[in-house]
Scaffold this motif. Structure first.
Motif, mmCIF file in Angstrom:
data_model
loop_
_atom_site.group_PDB
_atom_site.id
_atom_site.type_symbol
_atom_site.label_atom_id
_atom_site.label_comp_id
_atom_site.label_asym_id
_atom_site.label_seq_id
_atom_site.Cartn_x
_atom_site.Cartn_y
_atom_site.Cartn_z
ATOM 1 N N ASP A 81 -30.101 10.088 74.216
ATOM 2 C CA ASP A 81 -30.878 10.448 73.027
ATOM 3 C C ASP A 81 -31.663 9.234 72.527
ATOM 4 O O ASP A 81 -32.814 9.347 72.118
ATOM 5 C CB ASP A 81 -29.978 10.985 71.921
ATOM 6 N N GLN A 82 -31.018 8.062 72.555
ATOM 7 C CA GLN A 82 -31.691 6.835 72.130
ATOM 8 C C GLN A 82 -32.851 6.489 73.067
ATOM 9 O O GLN A 82 -33.874 5.967 72.618
ATOM 10 C CB GLN A 82 -30.707 5.665 72.127
ATOM 11 N N ALA A 83 -32.683 6.780 74.353
ATOM 12 C CA ALA A 83 -33.708 6.447 75.343
ATOM 13 C C ALA A 83 -34.888 7.429 75.325
ATOM 14 O O ALA A 83 -35.920 7.160 75.908
ATOM 15 C CB ALA A 83 -33.085 6.432 76.749
ATOM 16 N N GLY A 84 -34.695 8.556 74.681
ATOM 17 C CA GLY A 84 -35.770 9.546 74.619
ATOM 18 C C GLY A 84 -35.713 10.597 75.699
ATOM 19 O O GLY A 84 -36.719 11.224 76.013
ATOM 20 N N PHE A 85 -34.544 10.808 76.303
ATOM 21 C CA PHE A 85 -34.390 11.852 77.312
ATOM 22 C C PHE A 85 -34.339 13.213 76.655
ATOM 23 O O PHE A 85 -33.870 13.400 75.583
ATOM 24 C CB PHE A 85 -33.098 11.646 78.129
#
Length: 168
Positions: free
Chosen positions: A164-168
């Motif tokens: 979620d933090q990585a933008g997946f």
């Protein structure tokens, strides 16, 4: 007789993995999220005034994820992302996900369940399998490792928070 029991156990484990895979990982992911709860902190853009922080139900974990990465134009951002520490019946589970070229390239176990020798054995067995499956699927939506349900749930929840933090 012992060989027959072992083969039966292996067959049952493989069957569970295949059936779970056939019916889709979405149901497993939903069940994982529902059983552990998630913590969401952000700003509301609906009924509440802008800038009002909202907080969801917490799973009791004290640690939050941290991010180190670079921004990309669109899609997942390259970098290392530490997932939340997920509390399980047998101890905490936390992972770090490495993203390069917009893809998951590595998943490192920072903490695995450690409540008793059997729990450590199960975690040490399940972690490499889960790592491999997450990298192959490029997602946290993978099947449970048979016999390691608590470890799997915590591991995949931590992976999802990092993604979620990585933008997946």
């Amino acid at each position: 007789m012992r060989t027959r029991a072992t083969l039966t156990g292996i067959f049952a484990s493989v069957s569970v993995l295949v059936i779970g895979w056939q019916f889709g990982a979405a149901a497993i992911s939903t069940a994982t999220s529902a059983s552990h709860g998630t913590t969401t902190t952000g700003t509301s853009t609906g009924a509440a005034p802008a800038g009002t922080p909202t907080t969801g139900a917490s799973n009791g974990s004290a640690s939050t994820g941290t991010t180190t990465g670079t921004t990309a134009a669109a899609g997942p951002k390259d970098g290392s992302y530490t997932g939340t520490s997920e509390s399980t019946q047998f101890g905490n589970v936390q992972v770090k996900v490495v993203v390069a070229g917009g893809k998951i390239t590595d998943v490192q176990s920072l903490q695995l369940t450690d409540s008793g020798g059997r729990s450590v054995q199960i975690s040490n067995y399940a972690a490499p399998i889960l790592r491999s499956e997450v990298i192959k699927a490029q997602s946290a939506k993978v099947s449970n490792v048979s016999g390691a349900t608590y470890t799997t749930d915590g591991y995949l929840s931590s992976v999802q928070s990092a993604l979620d933090q990585a933008g997946f």
